[in-house]
Design an enzyme around this catalytic site. Structure first.
Site, mmCIF file in Angstrom:
data_model
loop_
_atom_site.group_PDB
_atom_site.id
_atom_site.type_symbol
_atom_site.label_atom_id
_atom_site.label_comp_id
_atom_site.label_asym_id
_atom_site.label_seq_id
_atom_site.Cartn_x
_atom_site.Cartn_y
_atom_site.Cartn_z
ATOM 1 N N HIS A 1 0.858 -1.183 0.000
ATOM 2 C CA HIS A 1 0.000 0.000 0.000
ATOM 3 C C HIS A 1 0.891 1.229 0.000
ATOM 4 O O HIS A 1 1.837 1.311 0.775
ATOM 5 C CB HIS A 1 -0.890 0.003 1.240
ATOM 6 C CG HIS A 1 -1.651 1.283 1.431
ATOM 7 N ND1 HIS A 1 -2.397 1.862 0.427
ATOM 8 C CD2 HIS A 1 -1.782 2.100 2.507
ATOM 9 C CE1 HIS A 1 -2.952 2.980 0.880
ATOM 10 N NE2 HIS A 1 -2.592 3.144 2.133
ATOM 11 N N TYR B 1 8.264 -12.806 -23.256
ATOM 12 C CA TYR B 1 9.127 -11.706 -22.836
ATOM 13 C C TYR B 1 10.064 -12.200 -21.733
ATOM 14 O O TYR B 1 9.662 -13.005 -20.893
ATOM 15 C CB TYR B 1 8.255 -10.553 -22.323
ATOM 16 C CG TYR B 1 9.034 -9.350 -21.850
ATOM 17 C CD1 TYR B 1 9.342 -8.305 -22.700
ATOM 18 C CD2 TYR B 1 9.469 -9.281 -20.526
ATOM 19 C CE1 TYR B 1 10.049 -7.193 -22.262
ATOM 20 C CE2 TYR B 1 10.181 -8.173 -20.083
ATOM 21 C CZ TYR B 1 10.468 -7.142 -20.953
ATOM 22 O OH TYR B 1 11.178 -6.050 -20.501
ATOM 23 N N ASP C 1 1.098 -4.207 -20.422
ATOM 24 C CA ASP C 1 2.133 -5.168 -20.038
ATOM 25 C C ASP C 1 1.928 -5.668 -18.610
ATOM 26 O O ASP C 1 2.426 -6.732 -18.244
ATOM 27 C CB ASP C 1 3.526 -4.506 -20.130
ATOM 28 C CG ASP C 1 4.072 -4.461 -21.552
ATOM 29 O OD1 ASP C 1 3.638 -5.262 -22.403
ATOM 30 O OD2 ASP C 1 4.943 -3.607 -21.810
ATOM 31 N N HIS D 1 -8.431 7.660 -1.242
ATOM 32 C CA HIS D 1 -7.364 7.157 -0.389
ATOM 33 C C HIS D 1 -6.087 6.945 -1.216
ATOM 34 O O HIS D 1 -5.259 7.854 -1.287
ATOM 35 C CB HIS D 1 -7.856 5.862 0.280
ATOM 36 C CG HIS D 1 -6.962 5.337 1.345
ATOM 37 N ND1 HIS D 1 -7.425 4.604 2.405
ATOM 38 C CD2 HIS D 1 -5.625 5.419 1.505
ATOM 39 C CE1 HIS D 1 -6.401 4.262 3.177
ATOM 40 N NE2 HIS D 1 -5.303 4.747 2.653
ATOM 41 N N HIS E 1 0.895 5.780 -0.817
ATOM 42 C CA HIS E 1 0.205 7.017 -1.194
ATOM 43 C C HIS E 1 1.021 7.691 -2.292
ATOM 44 O O HIS E 1 1.211 8.908 -2.281
ATOM 45 C CB HIS E 1 0.059 7.940 0.015
ATOM 46 C CG HIS E 1 -0.947 7.478 1.028
ATOM 47 N ND1 HIS E 1 -1.594 8.334 1.887
ATOM 48 C CD2 HIS E 1 -1.437 6.251 1.310
ATOM 49 C CE1 HIS E 1 -2.415 7.638 2.673
ATOM 50 N NE2 HIS E 1 -2.334 6.386 2.340
#
Lengths: 233, 233, 233, 233
Positions: A94, A226, A119, A168, A96
């Site tokens: 997580h 790839y 991708d 958020h 910001h």
């Protein structure tokens, strides 16, 4: 306990710093040992530059602390909800980060405007519905996870390894903590490019399904070609 | 005199440099010893890279220089006005950081568009009214402080530790000089994210009061549970 | 084999990293030895910070690997198509650099809004037509090259050393791999400035032909007088 | 010859690099010795990281090279025109810095939207009229200077130490080469803030004359009180 996982989770947290995704103590990464049902997560509010693997906290899937002298990240319940709902994932991140958070604050999904996006993400990076006051008032962090899970009903979480929580910021995940951190870094770049593309052409449309399929599937799934892990053609 | 405060104020000034908030000699940080009624502040127009704690200037709350061979920052009267009006604060920081200053120049408050903002500021970061010619013509820096104080009538300055002075830039404060510098750094990031969110969605609304309360109060006040200073739950 | 070319191609790849044009393993640079009909190209998905000249792959113009234990960049067929169609070029670079890619995602050519652009590109940097499903479904990377070549019908590729592939990103080229990398770096900056100029003035027009001619031709062609390679005037 | 001036001009050139205003060999700084009527200027197209004071070129005010083995910057005639027209200036800097150039490309003057601007420029930073084909076709660089000088008819060049050449980029000047470089760095920052302020509030107005006077005159002229060079008050 879980020495290798501790090291990987520490490294995933530090990758967020190196790539400019976190300010001060913002952000958190965790990893799970599925065999043991244990989660390793960043402690709450500890500066990254003094963080060591020993500072990380180990909990079970119900959030009981099994090892560690520090409090875990306050977002732990969100991580746990995702680990329970998405059995294929091995890590959660997580942040910001500036641009992904801007999209989350604008309450807009990030449309797939190019192959960089394709991708990594098999379609738009979705945004959750705003949370209701009763979801916020009690068990907020767990309910954040629930909002993400509702948003992913009918989706394969390994095909879209990120979500924007409205108002958020982004949550990302992957097969491991380092995979989740890698996704978080790329998401930030994709968010930045999509922002500028929208400004340059407000009526821009997502790339075609053919192009989306081509790029996502040349890097993911049985026909991927790839990188070095598949045989030379 | 005030050796520890000098060191903290120096460090707060240098934090602004490290975080990219100041160019050349722009910006200034100060701290106050409430017991002694003395303020330590950056000297005016001195380069940061050669600044030491000895260069800082000590004044009383009326701006009389008690220690230091250099002139204090020309914004000293603004700092003093804030210290007098807001008895709970211990430090003040002023910058011309890019994004916060852009909002100040646009004469717009920064609405609370996300939880990053809500973690730090209990609502919008307000913008002052433009100053009148007579306020500018005489005691300008003191009157800048007065404009801020009028803008904060009825507000708790520790719940909104920043303001945008219209056509000028941000002033921030906190319980200490380092707290004020931390707020200035976060404000710059919040300003950047709010800018991009407004561009992506010009009709975006502030987050709900429920979400604002949740985030602000999980980090501030008696029920805070973020970080390590409160007991493990 | 091709030791000097290997070193130059490695250096061109690393220049993309130093200038912030690539994230993780994004992007690739190649160079060609026209005498031998051999191409040196970056391997696929290998981190830049551990890459050495030995990791580079040598192929012929049909993509047959002649030296190297790693798979070449998956974009190799695009490079080969360009080398075949544009006999005067000696290097090709592909990136997903932020600003150039934003224009590609917006499906807009970059108009020549200033002399920085005119110093390098003799007119707008064009954008290809979106590729059709049948072009994507089979021999995609080769067809990407074909789309570029169609877009350059009637143009001199050394007068416009870059193109934006719609919904994808820029391909650049030049007389050598290092020249192509230099162009990629400048293109990113030009894309950034053109973006801001369009926002400031959405109806801005390209500079005059007279100014375009002046700037392009003072750096390119027989009457060039910029730099040290031409006699002092 | 002119050893101290050479060092200062070198340093002014390097300051542009350190502050991120130049890419590769873009940009140039010069300084003048008024007593001797000699100008020291950066050579054309030489990389900054290998540049030494010996590489700089000395010319007279008609552009005749008196010392130096390299060709001077191709913009030398613009510098000379400015030195002749503005007898009070001691240094000239030209860059293609991102944000200032964006305004130049948009053919818009930078309005004075805040005190950061007012601290340095006594009003808007003007933009020249586009140059006519005949001005471009012959003696282009000299005519660029003429366009600037026409734009400054009736202005004091030391009160507005910068101009945007339409479709090109900024030229800055000051009492010395280092002063001109300082102005170029601040101009870039002001351009960036004004850009964001215009986006946030397209109808924003310049600050009041009272505020402009206050800020410009507290740093410039006989009543200045910013910095350490004036007596403590």
């Amino acid at each position: 306990m879980l020495k290798a996982l501790r090291e990987e989770v520490l490294e995933a947290n530090l990758e967020l710093v190196r790539r400019g995704l976190v300010l001060y103590t913002f952000g958190n990464a965790s990893g799970i040992s599925r065999d043991e049902g244990l989660v390793v997560i960043k402690p709450s509010g500890v500066p990254y530059d003094s963080m060591t693997a020993e500072h990380l906290v180990i909990t079970d899937l119900d959030g009981r602390i099994l090892e560690g002298n520090l409090k875990p990240s306050s977002d732990l319940p969100t991580h746990l909800a995702l680990y329970k709902a998405f059995p294929a994932i091995g890590g959660v991140v997580h942040t910001h980060s500036t641009n992904a958070t801007s999209w989350a604050q604008a309450c807009r999904e990030i449309p797939c405007l190019g192959t960089t996006h394709a991708d990594y993400f098999y379609g738009a990076v979705p945004v959750t519905c705003p949370m209701e006051p009763h979801e916020i008032g009690s068990q907020y962090e767990w309910n954040t996870g629930e909002a993400i899970i509702r948003c992913f009903a009918g989706r394969d979480p390994l095909q879209t390894r990120a979500v924007l929580v409205a108002g958020h910021g982004p949550f990302c995940w992957g097969t491991s903590a380092s995979d989740a951190a890698h996704v978080a870094v790329v998401l930030e770049e994709i968010a930045r490019m999509a922002y500028a593309a929208m400004v340059l052409n407000p009526s821009v449309q997502p790339i075609s399904d053919a192009l989306l399929d081509k790029h996502f599937l040349r890097k993911h799934g049985p026909d991927a070609y790839y990188g070095q892990s598949t045989p030379k053609n």
